[in-house]
Design a protein around this motif. Sequence first.
Motif: not given
Length: 315
Positions: A244-257
């Motif tokens: 879940i911690a890794g998904s926080i980074f991946t999801f948020s970075l994709t969401l705002g890129d």
Amino acid sequence: MSAAAEAIRPPRDGTLGRLSDFLWRRPGLFLLLMLTPPLLWLGIIYVGSLFALLLQSFFSIDEFSGLIRHEFTLKTYAELLRPSNFDIIVRTVSMAAVVTLAAGVIALPIAYYAARYARGRWKAAFYLAVMLPLWSSYLVKVYAWKLILAKEGILNWLFAKLHLTWALEALLAIPVIGGNSLSVSYIGTFLVFVYVWLPFMILPMQAALERVPGNLIEASADLGAGTGQTFRHVVFPLALPGIIAGSIFTFSLTLGDYIIPQIVGSSRLFIGQAVYAHQGTAGNIPLAAAFTVVPIVIMGFYLWVAKRQGAFDAL
């Protein structure tokens, strides 16, 4: 200064010495002075800018003059529900979810091997291989993938050499996600997103897997559980906070890129591109601010769920 304090540290001469003694006797004041600059930076520059952004989203654009009307209204948020704007939100969230899922599937065996089996030089090689892409320029990596995925790129050449061009053409013929080439399709955007953000999924996952006690795995085997059962009932639940911690980074970075969809992919906008367009060329700052609030709200809910799952323990 008390006699006990004087016995520990005799008073010193000079302004700096007296100031040091004064702060030493008052550790709470010293802590406050040390925390004040970063707290001011966080409160004014970071939180203040977010508050200003939120405030802008409650304004609207005058349809005749094109000027901002500084009156409280929810009209701008209602514009997000228009089909064209709502499609941008759905497209961005869907891409972020798919990229996060794919990154998790790819990262799990890599992280598991590094955590359970890699030792010494192999572990150093693992960290080097994961971190090395992060040391190169973000734009260089994206433009390199643009060339790799182009019609004249090495990937198309490889498919031709393997006589699999028909498979690539069939993939690109799929509605919505396909296109004239991988470099102008959602498939290409997806591949670049996964490549760029994969290290941010691997590292927290590997850290969580290293915390799984080896004796629990041995106990599971002693009780007759197979490899699959041990993974499902022992390893995966204990590693879930790291996932879940890794998904926080991946999801948020994709969401705002907004750079990757602008260089690799179709002409359809993502949230970041919409913010850039409305902030710049369109001049609709309230709508740009409203678009920006969307990922903040989504990530706020996501972080709340992640906290309940103990994901922050693996950060």
